[in-house]
Enzyme design. Structure first.
Site, mmCIF file in Angstrom:
data_model
loop_
_atom_site.group_PDB
_atom_site.id
_atom_site.type_symbol
_atom_site.label_atom_id
_atom_site.label_comp_id
_atom_site.label_asym_id
_atom_site.label_seq_id
_atom_site.Cartn_x
_atom_site.Cartn_y
_atom_site.Cartn_z
ATOM 1 N N LYS A 116 0.809 -1.216 0.000
ATOM 2 C CA LYS A 116 0.000 0.000 0.000
ATOM 3 C C LYS A 116 0.847 1.274 0.000
ATOM 4 C CE LYS A 116 -4.108 -2.141 1.902
ATOM 5 N NZ LYS A 116 -3.644 -3.471 1.570
ATOM 6 N N GLU A 200 -2.136 7.040 7.617
ATOM 7 C CA GLU A 200 -2.634 8.114 6.770
ATOM 8 C C GLU A 200 -3.771 8.840 7.477
ATOM 9 O OE1 GLU A 200 -3.845 6.143 3.242
ATOM 10 O OE2 GLU A 200 -5.724 5.418 4.080
ATOM 11 N N ASN A 235 -14.155 -1.985 9.856
ATOM 12 C CA ASN A 235 -13.519 -1.885 8.541
ATOM 13 C C ASN A 235 -13.851 -3.052 7.621
ATOM 14 O OD1 ASN A 235 -12.052 0.572 9.216
ATOM 15 N ND2 ASN A 235 -10.785 -0.742 10.502
ATOM 16 N N GLU A 275 -10.131 1.222 -4.917
ATOM 17 C CA GLU A 275 -10.978 1.718 -3.844
ATOM 18 C C GLU A 275 -10.687 3.191 -3.564
ATOM 19 O OE1 GLU A 275 -10.695 -0.794 -0.424
ATOM 20 O OE2 GLU A 275 -11.721 -2.458 -1.428
ATOM 21 N N GLU A 288 -6.638 2.158 -2.106
ATOM 22 C CA GLU A 288 -5.805 1.007 -2.460
ATOM 23 C C GLU A 288 -6.384 0.338 -3.689
ATOM 24 O OE1 GLU A 288 -5.940 -1.908 0.641
ATOM 25 O OE2 GLU A 288 -8.100 -1.772 0.867
ATOM 26 N N ASN A 290 -7.125 -3.515 -5.052
ATOM 27 C CA ASN A 290 -7.165 -4.948 -4.756
ATOM 28 C C ASN A 290 -6.988 -5.712 -6.058
ATOM 29 O OD1 ASN A 290 -7.714 -4.958 -1.861
ATOM 30 N ND2 ASN A 290 -9.626 -3.967 -2.441
ATOM 31 N N PHE A 348 -21.327 -8.389 17.887
ATOM 32 C CA PHE A 348 -20.874 -8.983 16.627
ATOM 33 C C PHE A 348 -19.659 -9.888 16.816
ATOM 34 C CE2 PHE A 348 -23.172 -5.144 15.491
ATOM 35 C CZ PHE A 348 -24.010 -5.595 14.494
#
Length: 668
Positions: A116, A200, A235, A275, A288, A290, A348
């Protein structure tokens, strides 16, 4: 064209690739670990090869074992799916050395975009808008804190080789930056074998929108529209749709052209995804790329009519794309809901166990023109393992048309499909997905990546029915109760005139209220004189049925639990008790059983492996201090003290496998 493809993956994506390969007349090979010996992808493939123990580091991530399986079966191509080795340049290089085609991009593109830090530099050079940040590798937590402070909080701490939400943390202050760095580093090492971290700027109020690209080996690169992926938790994407309700045609074109420019800058071919995060002014920034098929690819397939797996196979075989950019049209609206083995009532946390019931709605075109699709890798009676992702299925709906009308129709179709999905035996997020479909904010398209945190700040406790729905469910409960009682009074072989009377007057106790009513035929009359008609073909033993109540038809999951009736629909999950007025009066006098006091115990919140214990007996701890960490389904969960105290006893050992609610430690 290839004669035999080995799928170096498992679960629903392996099944997905096998389906397209079979459609193309190509033989398939599955690989499996000890935990997946009876998995669906194994039975679907033409051949299957065992590759090792349950942990992915001893099976699906071992390149040599995949190569050995290729040699055993004579496969001439490999599809990597997503996750595992799908973005591993060493794996693609090993296949090339073996003379086997990799159904994916070239090694150079994987290397450039898989890192990345490097990818952001290449993106900037290619004229792609990027987010401010520190692109160098960060050595330790103290350096991470210094860099975060210089960028300005909040910041995103990310694994350089990350993906799928692994190795990512948002830090709002110095303490979170220090802790997040270490957790991200640990997760990255365990998931990818690469613990490099970068930082970032975290853009507030962002949308996560991605562009699907597709390129052949002859210089043609296209973009296939966008996917809105803003509904995320930790995320990890939960609900996706195509197109985005936010983009206009100009922004879509600009994002698509930048995505294509980036792909061409690294000589990309195959399917890939670029993305972006997009702010409220439709300014977009590269996140990024993928270099693989995305989990959410079905929504793009539904709105474009293009089978991405088929295109990947044809491109890897050297074929040219048979269509150009002008041929790509977005038709209709598609929604995808990811069904996870995660219990929304326990924040979750992962859930494992056996699927005692797995009955998805019927796929294909529905009477109203809606399309229903369910990508899955499980079956009724199968087991959800602690070793892999908690994905159960990806339920998708598509409706024709365009604009808000088509989107609302797709959402309504999804809500109905979720009501028809029977899933028992483990904790799962189906009621949560149903709840989101009914939220006005979601239906109006006002999305950000903080949606779940903002809409469910205290977690998910289910949907509380409003008064009209409570009355509807009370009427259904009374109907079900009367049907059960009527059946019990009509047993063959009994003496005549010995049947107990099924009375018309009842009190329905719901979790929040009691509703008095009487039922005669199909009419339910409430205490205030209002009435509803209720009809259904439901019979005792049916777990799913349609109930016509007034002018509406509801699909309800019905379970008889002793003398109680459990009803589920649209995210509502409640137990109703139908009693005679006299019994209802007595029931109000019954004491409420209090739960045991566990305030001095740290219990394991989910099945998992203890990866760290940060305290010992006699230690004094403060509120918020890490006590232990448990890893399950490739995610590390840090358990912290809720208040200050003294450790009395540590019951768990490092590396120990624990079940949910097993004791980890005890406080004085």
């Amino acid at each position: 064209m290839f004669k035999k493809i080995l799928i170096a993956n498992r679960g629903e994506i392996a099944c997905r690739v096998i389906r397209t390969a079979k459609k193309m007349g190509i033989a398939t090979v599955a690989v499996y670990s000890d935990a997946d010996a009876n998995a669906l992808h194994v039975s679907m493939a033409d051949e299957a090869v065992h590759i090792g123990a349950a942990p992915s580091a001893q099976s699906y991530l071992v390149i040599e074992r995949i190569i050995d399986a290729i040699r055993q079966t004579g496969a001439d191509a490999v599809h990597p799916g997503y996750g595992f080795l799908s973005e591993n340049a060493a794996f693609a290089a090993a296949l090339a050395k073996e003379g086997v085609a990799f159904i994916g991009p070239p090694v150079g593109a994987i290397e450039a975009m898989g890192d990345k830090i490097t990818s952001k530099k290449i993106a900037a050079d290619a004229g792609v808008s990027t987010v401010p940040g520190h692109m160098g590798v960060i050595e330790d937590a103290e350096e991470a804190v210094r860099i975060a402070a210089s960028i300005g909080y909040p910041v995103m701490i990310k694994a350089s080789a990350g993906g799928g939400g692994k190795g990512m943390r948002i830090a709002w202050n110095e303490a979170e930056a220090r802790e997040g760095f270490q957790s991200s580093k640990n997760e990255a090492k365990n998931a990818f074998g690469d613990d490099r971290i970068f930082i970032e700027k975290f853009v507030t109020q962002p949308r996560h929108i991605e562009i699907q690209v597709l390129g052949d080996q002859h210089g043609t690169t296209l973009y296939l529209g966008e996917r809105e992926c803003s509904i995320q938790r930790r995320n990890q994407k939960v609900i996706e749709e195509a197109p985005s309700p936010f983009l206009d045609a100009a922004t879509r074109k600009a994002m698509g052209e930048q995505a294509v420019a980036l792909a061409k800058a690294v000589g990309y071919h195959s399917a890939g995804t670029v993305e972006f995060i997009v702010d409220g002014a439709r300014k977009f920034y590269f996140l990024e790329m993928n270099t693989r098929l995305q989990v959410e690819h079905p929504v793009t397939e539904l709105v474009t009519g293009i089978d991405l797996v088929e295109q990947m196979i044809r491109i890897a075989a050297g074929e040219r794309l048979s269509f150009g950019q002008a041929d790509v049209k977005l038709d209709g609206w598609a929604i995808e809901s990811r069904l996870y083995a995660e219990d929304p009532y326990r924040n979750f946390l992962p859930s494992i166990g056996r699927l005692t019931r797995y009955r998805p709605p019927v796929e294909g075109e529905q009477p109203d023109g809606t399309l229903l699709r369910n990508d899955t890798g499980v079956f009724e009676g199968g087991e959800i393992s602690m070793f892999y992702d908690p994905m159960i299925a990806k339920l998708c709906t598509w409706t024709p048309g365009e604009g808000d009308g088509a989107r609302i129709a797709a959402i309504d179709a999804m809500a109905q499909a979720l009501d028809r999905f029977e899933l028992e035996g483990i904790g799962h997020n189906l009621p949560f997905l149903s709840a989101v479909m009914g939220q006005e904010r979601f239906r109006s398209g006002k999305l950000t990546t903080a949606y779940i945190a903002e809409e469910f700040p205290d977690g998910f406790d289910g949907v509380t029915p409003d008064d009209p729905l409570s009355r509807t469910l009370a009427a259904i409960a009374a109907f079900v109760h009367r049907t059960v009682r009527a059946r019990a009074t009509d047993i063959s072989g009994t003496l005549p005139h010995r049947h107990p009377v099924v009375g018309p007057d009842w009190v329905v106790a719901l979790p929040q209220t009691e509703i008095a009513l009487s039922i005669q035929g199909e009419e339910v009359v409430f205490g205030d004189g209002s009435a509803l008609t209720v009809s259904s073909s439901w019979k005792p033993g049916q777990t799913l049925a349609d109930f016509a109540v007034g002018d509406a038809v509801l699909r309800i999951k019905v379970n008889l639990v002793g003398s109680a009736i459990r009803l589920r629909c649209r995210g509502v999950d409640l137990v109703a008790r139908v009693r005679s007025p006299h019994i209802a009066t007595l029931a109000r006098l019954m004491p409420i059983k209090q739960p045991p006091d566990t305030s001095k115990l740290l219990l394991c919140p989910m099945p998992g492996v203890v990866t760290s214990i940060a305290v010992q007996a006699g230690d004094v701890v403060e509120a918020g201090q890490p006590l232990a960490a448990v890893e399950a389904m490739k995610m590390e969960n840090v358990l912290k003290a809720e208040r200050g105290g003294v450790i009395k006893h540590v019951a768990a050992d490092l590396g120990q496998s624990l079940a949910a609610d097993d004791l980890i430690l005890e406080f004085e």
